[in-house]
Design an enzyme around this catalytic site. Structure first.
Site, PDB file in Angstrom:
ATOM      1  N   LYS A  43       7.413  -7.475   2.327  1.00 14.11           N
ATOM      2  CA  LYS A  43       8.602  -6.747   2.775  1.00 14.11           C
ATOM      3  C   LYS A  43       9.851  -7.548   2.411  1.00 14.11           C
ATOM      4  CE  LYS A  43       8.563  -8.784   7.433  1.00 14.11           C
ATOM      5  NZ  LYS A  43       8.585  -8.510   8.881  1.00 14.11           N
TER       6      LYS A  43
ATOM      7  N   ARG B 243       9.446  -5.150  21.573  1.00 13.29           N
ATOM      8  CA  ARG B 243      10.111  -4.733  20.344  1.00 13.29           C
ATOM      9  C   ARG B 243       9.499  -3.409  19.915  1.00 13.29           C
ATOM     10  NH1 ARG B 243      10.114  -8.493  14.977  1.00 13.29           N
ATOM     11  NH2 ARG B 243       8.014  -7.634  14.862  1.00 13.29           N
TER      12      ARG B 243
ATOM     13  N   TYR C  97      39.906 -22.248  -0.926  1.00 12.84           N
ATOM     14  CA  TYR C  97      40.547 -21.476   0.126  1.00 12.84           C
ATOM     15  C   TYR C  97      40.685 -22.310   1.394  1.00 12.84           C
ATOM     16  CZ  TYR C  97      39.783 -17.119  -2.499  1.00 12.84           C
ATOM     17  OH  TYR C  97      39.808 -16.124  -3.437  1.00 12.84           O
TER      18      TYR C  97
ATOM     19  N   MET D  19      33.181 -15.930  -2.586  1.00 12.70           N
ATOM     20  CA  MET D  19      32.297 -14.787  -2.745  1.00 12.70           C
ATOM     21  C   MET D  19      31.383 -14.946  -3.961  1.00 12.70           C
ATOM     22  SD  MET D  19      33.184 -10.733  -3.189  1.00 12.70           S
ATOM     23  CE  MET D  19      34.021 -10.620  -1.599  1.00 12.70           C
TER      24      MET D  19
END
Length: 451
Positions: A100, A196, A335, A383
């Site tokens: 998964k 859950r 930054y 980013m």
């Protein structure tokens, strides 16, 4: 006999090519495009690609020289880790390889064909993940472990098994059977304390009646541990196991027969407690070479000593130096100007950032490997780029390989190190690696079989 590694790698290429030709598949998750022809061993178009990769890796760089970053999935390590569980699980227990979340960030197209050849089952979270495995040409039994919305029930074959933990999903599965003629096998998920997913144990008789009324077959029962990884005291896990034993007995009474598939074990349980094996174990994080937690590893050491299980991480994350910046003493970087040079500094700018999965929290904290030596990340991770101090690696050049995760020479950066520095766990760090990063299969699983 398991297929040879070369056959599996060829099959991976066939799978990706076949999947590209099917209209339902989205763009390939890395490694799908044929590599550009290199200009020579260890070179890339537009410059030299240099580095100190693991033995045997440098020659393969020619097929990755047109990428600014890439991931390598070592099938030899995967084979080794799966062999560890084959050794320690109770004889007869089937092994479900959990793929998964894009195979825990390693890449479904890269991992799943190999896992299918070496495990008995594949396990996923969503119906779409199950469909993707079929588009990859894999015919292994698949277990969907997560919730499915009504509209997600389509194009699933009869060898796709489903966790069921609500009455609504039971009814939707009944509708799917009537519309498609396919009855998906059901595994009842029982809540034993995690709160859950799962039915209460008292609901087992009602659920059996509902399933029978919908024409569905219950072939399995499962639970999930709440606190088997995060502690050295496993009393709660033992209570859960006792409650699950009661649930299994209750289901057997309702069905008037044995239950074909009984499973509770995750990686941690499979490592520590043979009584959780039953007849199917779901191996996730440790298939990829990682201990679920420090506590799991310490429990193993306390019980067995330091010798024994040795898991091998299967993933490396590499990039290249894109540019240099010279920073004078007292100047700031990035930054927010969060880093100030205390000496004349040479910075390497790397084309990787938090959009790729390199957490912003690693700013001014983490290290990468250049020329086999650790160098610090300085300034804020952006980013799409980040900066590292290579003042002490004067030979570094544009195009040189940089290791973000994995080994280079005798040095290593681990997922556990990066996860701790970014305030999370190895699972999350790996799963958040961008699907857009090209992924390549390396290694030779035949080395493991030959031992």
């Amino acid at each position: 006999m398991a297929p040879s590694t070369s056959a599996i790698v060829r099959h991976m290429g066939d799978c990706r090519e076949a999947a590209r030709q099917r209209p339902l598949r989205s763009a390939p998750l890395g490694g799908g495009s044929p590599p550009a022809t290199a200009t020579g061993p260890g070179r890339r178009q537009g410059g030299t690609l240099r580095g100190l990769s693991r033995p045997g890796t440098l020659g393969r760089m020619e097929c990755r020289g047109n990428h600014s970053q890439w991931l390598e999935v070592d099938v030899r390590a995967l084979a080794h880790n799966l062999s560890v569980f084959r050794e320690i699980l109770t004889r007869g227990t089937k092994l479900a390889a959990v793929v998964k979340a894009n195979a825990y960030g390693h890449g479904t197209a890269e991992v799943a064909p190999f896992a299918a050849a070496h495990a008995d089952w594949l396990a996923v979270h969503t119906a779409e993940e199950a469909r993707r495995l079929r588009r990859l040409g894999l015919s292994s039994p698949v277990l969907i472990m997560g919730f499915m919305a009504r509209g997600e029930l389509h194009d699933l074959d009869a060898d796709v098994h489903v966790f069921v933990s609500t009455d609504e999903v039971l009814r939707w599965l009944g509708e799917y059977r009537r519309s498609s003629g396919i009855s998906l096998p059901i595994h009842l998920k029982i809540d034993t304390g995690t709160k859950r997913q799962g039915f209460e144990r008292s609901r087992i008789a009602d659920v059996c009646r509902t399933a029978a009324g919908e024409g569905l077959s219950i072939v399995g029962i499962a639970t999930h541990f709440a606190n088997i990884e995060d502690t050295l005291e496993h009393d709660f896990a033992r209570r859960q196991l006792a409650l699950f034993g009661d649930a299994v007995a209750a289901l057997r009474r309702e069905l008037s027969s044995d239950v074909p598939y009984v499973h509770a074990a995750c990686s941690a349980a499979s490592l520590l407690f043979r009584e959780t094996d039953f007849n199917l174990a779901r191996i996730g994080i440790s298939m990829y070479g990682h201990w679920p937690s420090r506590e799991t590893r310490l429990t193993w050491i306390l019980d067995h000593g330091r010798n024994g299980v040795k898991l091998e991480p299967a993933l490396a994350w590499r990039t290249v130096i894109g540019q240099f910046q010279h920073v004078a003493t007292g100047e700031t970087v990035g930054y927010g100007r969060t880093w100030r040079a205390l000496r004349a500094t040479r910075l390497a700018v790397l084309p990787v950032g938090y959009a790729d999965g390199y957490a912003r929290a690693l700013s001014n904290r983490a290290r990468v490997l250049v020329g086999g030596r650790p160098v610090p990340v300085v300034g804020r991770v952006c980013m799409n780029m980040m900066m590292v101090d290579v003042t002490d690696v004067p030979e570094a050049a544009v195009g040189d390989e940089v290791v973000l995760l994995g080994r280079q020479g005798d040095a290593a950066v681990t997922a556990e190190e990066l996860a701790e520095l970014s305030g999370t766990i190895n699972y999350e760090f790996l799963c958040r690696l961008s699907p857009a990063i090209p992924r390549f299969v390396v290694g030779d699983a035949g080395e493991v079989a030959a031992r």
